[in-house]
Design a protein around this motif. Structure first.
Motif, PDB file in Angstrom:
ATOM      1  N   LEU A 184       0.808  -1.219   0.000  1.00 40.83           N
ATOM      2  CA  LEU A 184       0.000   0.000   0.000  1.00 40.83           C
ATOM      3  C   LEU A 184       0.839   1.266   0.000  1.00 40.83           C
ATOM      4  O   LEU A 184       0.343   2.344  -0.348  1.00 40.83           O
ATOM      5  CB  LEU A 184      -0.915   0.016   1.236  1.00 40.83           C
ATOM      6  CG  LEU A 184      -1.983  -1.075   1.326  1.00 40.83           C
ATOM      7  CD1 LEU A 184      -2.728  -0.966   2.646  1.00 40.83           C
ATOM      8  CD2 LEU A 184      -2.953  -0.960   0.154  1.00 40.83           C
ATOM      9  N   THR A 185       2.077   1.163   0.431  1.00 38.91           N
ATOM     10  CA  THR A 185       2.915   2.352   0.560  1.00 38.91           C
ATOM     11  C   THR A 185       4.361   2.009   0.274  1.00 38.91           C
ATOM     12  O   THR A 185       4.794   0.868   0.475  1.00 38.91           O
ATOM     13  CB  THR A 185       2.810   2.943   1.982  1.00 38.91           C
ATOM     14  OG1 THR A 185       3.696   4.055   2.098  1.00 38.91           O
ATOM     15  CG2 THR A 185       3.171   1.918   3.041  1.00 38.91           C
ATOM     16  N   LYS A 186       5.100   2.996  -0.193  1.00 38.71           N
ATOM     17  CA  LYS A 186       6.538   2.844  -0.387  1.00 38.71           C
ATOM     18  C   LYS A 186       7.301   3.229   0.877  1.00 38.71           C
ATOM     19  O   LYS A 186       8.522   3.119   0.917  1.00 38.71           O
ATOM     20  CB  LYS A 186       7.004   3.700  -1.563  1.00 38.71           C
ATOM     21  CG  LYS A 186       6.427   3.258  -2.905  1.00 38.71           C
ATOM     22  CD  LYS A 186       6.945   4.135  -4.040  1.00 38.71           C
ATOM     23  CE  LYS A 186       6.373   3.660  -5.377  1.00 38.71           C
ATOM     24  NZ  LYS A 186       6.853   4.509  -6.505  1.00 38.71           N
ATOM     25  N   GLY A 187       6.581   3.702   1.886  1.00 41.54           N
ATOM     26  CA  GLY A 187       7.200   4.109   3.137  1.00 41.54           C
ATOM     27  C   GLY A 187       7.122   3.016   4.186  1.00 41.54           C
ATOM     28  O   GLY A 187       6.846   1.847   3.898  1.00 41.54           O
ATOM     29  N   SER A 188       7.305   3.435   5.425  1.00 41.34           N
ATOM     30  CA  SER A 188       7.344   2.487   6.536  1.00 41.34           C
ATOM     31  C   SER A 188       5.979   1.917   6.872  1.00 41.34           C
ATOM     32  O   SER A 188       5.866   0.818   7.409  1.00 41.34           O
ATOM     33  CB  SER A 188       7.899   3.186   7.785  1.00 41.34           C
ATOM     34  OG  SER A 188       7.015   4.242   8.173  1.00 41.34           O
ATOM     35  N   GLY A 189       4.915   2.667   6.588  1.00 41.47           N
ATOM     36  CA  GLY A 189       3.574   2.302   7.020  1.00 41.47           C
ATOM     37  C   GLY A 189       3.160   3.016   8.286  1.00 41.47           C
ATOM     38  O   GLY A 189       2.061   2.805   8.797  1.00 41.47           O
ATOM     39  N   ALA A 227      -0.925   5.374  11.836  1.00 41.30           N
ATOM     40  CA  ALA A 227      -1.488   6.522  12.554  1.00 41.30           C
ATOM     41  C   ALA A 227      -2.932   6.773  12.135  1.00 41.30           C
ATOM     42  O   ALA A 227      -3.808   7.024  12.975  1.00 41.30           O
ATOM     43  CB  ALA A 227      -0.636   7.763  12.313  1.00 41.30           C
ATOM     44  N   ASN A 228      -3.191   6.701  10.827  1.00 40.34           N
ATOM     45  CA  ASN A 228      -4.550   6.949  10.340  1.00 40.34           C
ATOM     46  C   ASN A 228      -5.509   5.862  10.801  1.00 40.34           C
ATOM     47  O   ASN A 228      -6.679   6.131  11.099  1.00 40.34           O
ATOM     48  CB  ASN A 228      -4.548   7.029   8.808  1.00 40.34           C
ATOM     49  CG  ASN A 228      -3.888   8.294   8.299  1.00 40.34           C
ATOM     50  OD1 ASN A 228      -3.848   9.316   8.992  1.00 40.34           O
ATOM     51  ND2 ASN A 228      -3.349   8.245   7.094  1.00 40.34           N
ATOM     52  N   TRP A 229      -5.013   4.624  10.888  1.00 40.35           N
ATOM     53  CA  TRP A 229      -5.868   3.530  11.367  1.00 40.35           C
ATOM     54  C   TRP A 229      -6.174   3.702  12.850  1.00 40.35           C
ATOM     55  O   TRP A 229      -7.322   3.547  13.284  1.00 40.35           O
ATOM     56  CB  TRP A 229      -5.176   2.186  11.109  1.00 40.35           C
ATOM     57  CG  TRP A 229      -5.908   1.028  11.697  1.00 40.35           C
ATOM     58  CD1 TRP A 229      -7.056   0.448  11.227  1.00 40.35           C
ATOM     59  CD2 TRP A 229      -5.549   0.306  12.885  1.00 40.35           C
ATOM     60  NE1 TRP A 229      -7.439  -0.595  12.058  1.00 40.35           N
ATOM     61  CE2 TRP A 229      -6.529  -0.707  13.065  1.00 40.35           C
ATOM     62  CE3 TRP A 229      -4.502   0.403  13.794  1.00 40.35           C
ATOM     63  CZ2 TRP A 229      -6.485  -1.600  14.140  1.00 40.35           C
ATOM     64  CZ3 TRP A 229      -4.456  -0.485  14.861  1.00 40.35           C
ATOM     65  CH2 TRP A 229      -5.446  -1.473  15.024  1.00 40.35           C
ATOM     66  N   VAL A 230      -5.166   4.025  13.637  1.00 42.77           N
ATOM     67  CA  VAL A 230      -5.385   4.236  15.067  1.00 42.77           C
ATOM     68  C   VAL A 230      -6.365   5.374  15.299  1.00 42.77           C
ATOM     69  O   VAL A 230      -7.265   5.288  16.142  1.00 42.77           O
ATOM     70  CB  VAL A 230      -4.050   4.509  15.789  1.00 42.77           C
ATOM     71  CG1 VAL A 230      -4.301   4.951  17.236  1.00 42.77           C
ATOM     72  CG2 VAL A 230      -3.155   3.276  15.773  1.00 42.77           C
ATOM     73  N   ALA A 231      -6.204   6.471  14.540  1.00 40.15           N
ATOM     74  CA  ALA A 231      -6.992   7.681  14.767  1.00 40.15           C
ATOM     75  C   ALA A 231      -8.342   7.664  14.058  1.00 40.15           C
ATOM     76  O   ALA A 231      -9.061   8.662  14.078  1.00 40.15           O
ATOM     77  CB  ALA A 231      -6.197   8.905  14.313  1.00 40.15           C
ATOM     78  N   SER A 232      -8.708   6.550  13.450  1.00 41.03           N
ATOM     79  CA  SER A 232      -9.973   6.467  12.733  1.00 41.03           C
ATOM     80  C   SER A 232     -11.157   6.402  13.690  1.00 41.03           C
ATOM     81  O   SER A 232     -11.087   5.768  14.747  1.00 41.03           O
ATOM     82  CB  SER A 232      -9.974   5.231  11.834  1.00 41.03           C
ATOM     83  OG  SER A 232     -11.267   4.975  11.319  1.00 41.03           O
ATOM     84  N   LYS A 233     -12.243   7.038  13.312  1.00 42.02           N
ATOM     85  CA  LYS A 233     -13.460   6.963  14.126  1.00 42.02           C
ATOM     86  C   LYS A 233     -14.034   5.548  14.134  1.00 42.02           C
ATOM     87  O   LYS A 233     -14.868   5.208  14.983  1.00 42.02           O
ATOM     88  CB  LYS A 233     -14.511   7.940  13.599  1.00 42.02           C
ATOM     89  CG  LYS A 233     -14.999   7.666  12.200  1.00 42.02           C
ATOM     90  CD  LYS A 233     -16.025   8.697  11.746  1.00 42.02           C
ATOM     91  CE  LYS A 233     -16.489   8.472  10.313  1.00 42.02           C
ATOM     92  NZ  LYS A 233     -17.134   7.165  10.089  1.00 42.02           N
ATOM     93  N   ASP A 234     -13.594   4.717  13.169  1.00 43.55           N
ATOM     94  CA  ASP A 234     -14.083   3.346  13.103  1.00 43.55           C
ATOM     95  C   ASP A 234     -13.275   2.393  13.977  1.00 43.55           C
ATOM     96  O   ASP A 234     -13.658   1.237  14.139  1.00 43.55           O
ATOM     97  CB  ASP A 234     -14.053   2.845  11.651  1.00 43.55           C
ATOM     98  CG  ASP A 234     -14.985   3.656  10.754  1.00 43.55           C
ATOM     99  OD1 ASP A 234     -16.080   4.021  11.233  1.00 43.55           O
ATOM    100  OD2 ASP A 234     -14.610   3.934   9.605  1.00 43.55           O
ATOM    101  N   ASN A 235     -12.150   2.858  14.504  1.00 45.16           N
ATOM    102  CA  ASN A 235     -11.377   2.018  15.419  1.00 45.16           C
ATOM    103  C   ASN A 235     -12.134   1.945  16.744  1.00 45.16           C
ATOM    104  O   ASN A 235     -12.381   2.975  17.374  1.00 45.16           O
ATOM    105  CB  ASN A 235      -9.981   2.607  15.632  1.00 45.16           C
ATOM    106  CG  ASN A 235      -9.050   1.668  16.370  1.00 45.16           C
ATOM    107  OD1 ASN A 235      -9.420   1.098  17.391  1.00 45.16           O
ATOM    108  ND2 ASN A 235      -7.842   1.521  15.874  1.00 45.16           N
ATOM    109  N   PRO A 236     -12.517   0.766  17.200  1.00 38.98           N
ATOM    110  CA  PRO A 236     -13.379   0.690  18.392  1.00 38.98           C
ATOM    111  C   PRO A 236     -12.673   1.027  19.701  1.00 38.98           C
ATOM    112  O   PRO A 236     -13.340   1.249  20.716  1.00 38.98           O
ATOM    113  CB  PRO A 236     -13.836  -0.773  18.396  1.00 38.98           C
ATOM    114  CG  PRO A 236     -12.725  -1.508  17.707  1.00 38.98           C
ATOM    115  CD  PRO A 236     -12.218  -0.568  16.647  1.00 38.98           C
TER     116      PRO A 236
END
Length: 693
Positions: A433-438, A443-452
């Protein structure tokens, strides 16, 4: 985490069967066991003395609590609280018995850790059953309450419809009424404003602020409370004190290079009410966010990532990053899966190394090889350098699973991804998904409103820091070993409201401190105390001892020598030595001195300040004789007493300055007989000064 040699089977051949008591494990003890004891057992003993062995050597199993306390062929390996009677220590010391073998002895510091652990009562969260894994039932694991989506619960009906000031109160009152009880009477206005001011700023209110609030409260209680909340949340003192809460959980240490810049960023972010999802993203991946073109904002992106560099002195930096990211944001001990699948939660070794790969692909890995970068903070202090993160092309990629956590025993390469129990087991690897570290994706997954977990974990902490009574009693553990919420509907109400209000910490806090729940007194009816001695129903406000920083600041505040200006960056004495009374004193909450050195005037360890080597979300609150002896005998306390008496000038003014109310006839008589200096010292030593109702 300690890692030592795998041993041959001959070592603990001897230990015999005998019953021993099981000691309940406290969170600090469990943390010590997980960091200092379990890794050594796994690395050195499991091969011969666990379910993974063909048979238990010497009849001893060390992979369960019951196995250690029951022992093997010659007696109990561990007698909780009694190091001299624990055969495992004799074996470690090569005193008759020998472990790991006849010729190899573990380091003295490892033996000392085991002795300390046994003396603590051998806290061990493992149950008495075999710990051999049979595989994870993912469908069942995902039924855990903390992994369910956050949904705003419907407001319950209540009998006393006039009591609630909103849905928060209805969720609380419904639980109270279900037990046939009633909430406590409202606190007196001077008690309430003192509680609010300490909760939001860490400082006592001034006599003028108390008087103004009492007058406003008499006219319109709801408006008075709302106005006071707005004033306190808008104060610069808010960020100074609430930054301290956050620093406890990320191992903030005043002695760490450049840490003052991170502290000041926290204060600015909290005072500006930076949305929490952005607050999270900046600390995990601020360097990967688009440049704003504003020098201060671009500096802040880099400074925020300093959170992940606060453990560079540890043996395993990457493990520290996984620990902070997992516990501080998600309330999960993912780091416990470094050496083996988590013993309680649906977190596997693959989950651990999938996240570890994100951090080994950044400057964290480079730090171990001398390639850690620094960024110059252009706007806050031109000469200061702040450790920060960067993706590292040299180390970019997935990492190997390490068998039993041993660097010398590489297993398969694990693709970078998120924990399967939360994000599913059909994820696209981050490397595709990314050429970077991830890290940005993490960060975006942790900070998602969908993360319970993210909103629930922070809502619980905000509630705990404001009220002193958590909804989930284990704020760093929302897994199966942690506590269940005492009021699940209240927790989800707070979490859903938090997200709906744009992740605003200040709006969430205002909702808490303006609630009728927060307005309750601390003295319930006898029936309530008998039915709910632990206050699980929140039918009263807890009585809380001031924390170490609050005590230090309050002493200097009443003495009139507290400096409320902006503290200089890293300019304090490294040891946190107190300035003599009469000299301006920077806020202890801002300074964040290392616990072993004390917090200005107050001996930090004595008053339960956070240890910077641990992730602390909820501090202990001890009551000991040395605490009172300190207030009775310390020369600086006596000097500040005289300054407070001189500043007040009368019994009436002194009582209002120190306690926020007028004197009783008995107090006035004592002051008249013994003098104002002794009277002020009496008040400083009183529970009413040291505690907040």
């Amino acid at each position: 985490m300690l890692s030592t040699r795998v041993i041959p089977p001959a070592a603990l051949v001897a230990l015999a069967v005998a019953p021993a008591p099981v000691v309940a494990a406290d969170p600090a003890g469990v943390d010590f066991f997980e960091k200092k004891v379990r890794p050594v057992l796994v690395a050195n003993c499991y091969k011969c003395h666990s379910a993974e062995a063909n048979r238990f050597k010497g009849g001893l199993a060390v992979d369960t609590r019951g196995g250690l306390t029951q022992g093997g062929d010659t007696g109990p390996a561990v007698v909780p609280g009694k190091p001299k009677e624990s055969l495992i220590l004799k074996a470690l010391r090569h005193d008759g018995l020998k472990m790991p073998n006849d010729s190899t002895k573990l380091p003295d510091e490892v033996i000392a850790d085991f002795e300390k652990w046994v003396a603590m009562g051998a806290p061990d969260p493992r149950d008495g059953k075999s710990t051999a894994k049979k595989g994870i039932d993912w469908a069942d694991a995902r039924k855990h309450w903390a992994y369910q989506p956050v949904k705003p619960p419907a407001a319950p009906a209540v009998k006393d419809a006039a009591w609630p000031r909103g849905d928060l109160d209805r969720h609380v009152l419904a639980k109270i009424e279900a037990k046939g009880l009633a909430p406590a009477a409202d606190a007196a206005p001077h008690t309430l404003i003192r509680r609010m001011t300490f909760a939001l700023t860490g400082l006592p209110p001034t006599p003028d602020e108390v008087a103004a609030f009492e007058k406003a409260f008499a006219a319109d209680p709801d408006q008075a409370v709302a106005t006071a909340a707005d004033r306190l949340l808008a104060s610069p003192r808010f960020g100074e004190y609430w930054a301290r809460h956050w620093m406890d959980g990320v191992r903030y240490d005043q002695l760490h290079p450049g840490v003052g810049h991170y502290r000041d960023w926290l204060i600015r972010a909290l005072n500006a009410d930076l949305p929490y999802d952005r607050f999270v993203t900046m600390q995990l991946a601020g360097d990967l966010l688009p440049a704003a073109g504003n020098p201060r904002a671009d500096d802040d992106r880099l400074i925020a990532t300093h959170m992940l560099t606060l453990n560079l002195g540890e043996m395993d930096v990457v493990e520290g990053m996984v620990e902070v990211a997992g516990q501080q944001f998600l309330g999960l001990s993912i780091n416990c899966a470094k050496c083996h699948d988590h013993k309680f939660d649906a977190l596997t070794q693959h989950d651990y190394y999938a996240l570890a790969g994100v951090f080994t692909s950044t400057g964290v890995a480079g730090a171990q090889k001398g390639e850690f970068t620094t960024a110059v903070s252009l706007t806050t202090a031109p000469a200061a350098k702040v450790p920060t993160l960067r993706d590292s092309a040299k180390f970019l990629g997935d990492t190997n699973l390490l068998v039993r956590g041993e660097r010398s025993q590489k297993g398969p390469v694990v693709p970078r991804r998120f924990p399967a129990v939360l994000a599913g087991d059909a994820q696209t690897p981050l490397g595709k998904l990314t050429k970077g570290s991830g890290r940005l994706e993490l960060a975006n997954w942790v900070a998602s409103k969908d993360n319970p977990l993210t909103a629930r974990v922070m809502a619980n902490r905000v509630w705990t820091w404001a009220t002193g009574r958590p909804v989930v009693g284990t704020p760093n553990d929302f897994g199966r070993l942690g506590d269940r919420p005492v009021n699940p509907e209240l927790l989800d109400h707070l979490a859903a409201r938090f997200v709906a209000d744009g992740w605003s910490v200040k709006k969430l806090l205002k909702g808490v401190v303006t609630s009728r729940t927060f307005r309750q007194g601390s003295r319930p009816a006898d029936a309530v105390r008998a039915a709910d001695p632990e206050n699980a129903l929140l039918a009263r406000m807890p009585v809380r001892r001031l924390d170490a920083e609050q005590l230090a600041d309050a002493l200097y505040f009443v003495g009139g020598v507290l400096d409320l200006g902006t503290p200089p960056l890293d300019a304090r004495q490294a040891g946190g030595a107190p300035k003599p009374p009469g000299v301006e004193k920077d806020r202890a909450a801002v300074g964040g001195y290392r616990a072993v050195h004390g917090i200005g005037l107050i001996p930090a360890k004595m008053f339960d300040a956070a240890d910077p080597d641990l992730l602390t979300v909820r501090r202990d609150e001890s009551v000991t004789a040395p605490q009172m002896l300190f207030f009775l005998n310390n020369p600086s306390v006596h000097a500040l007493t005289k300054l407070a008496a001189k500043r007040a000038g009368s019994t009436e003014a002194a009582t209002r300055l120190l306690l926020g109310r007028g004197p009783t006839p008995a107090e006035a008589a004592f002051a008249g007989k013994n003098g104002l200096d002794r009277y002020c010292h009496l008040l400083l030593c009183s529970s009413e000064f040291l505690y907040v109702e």
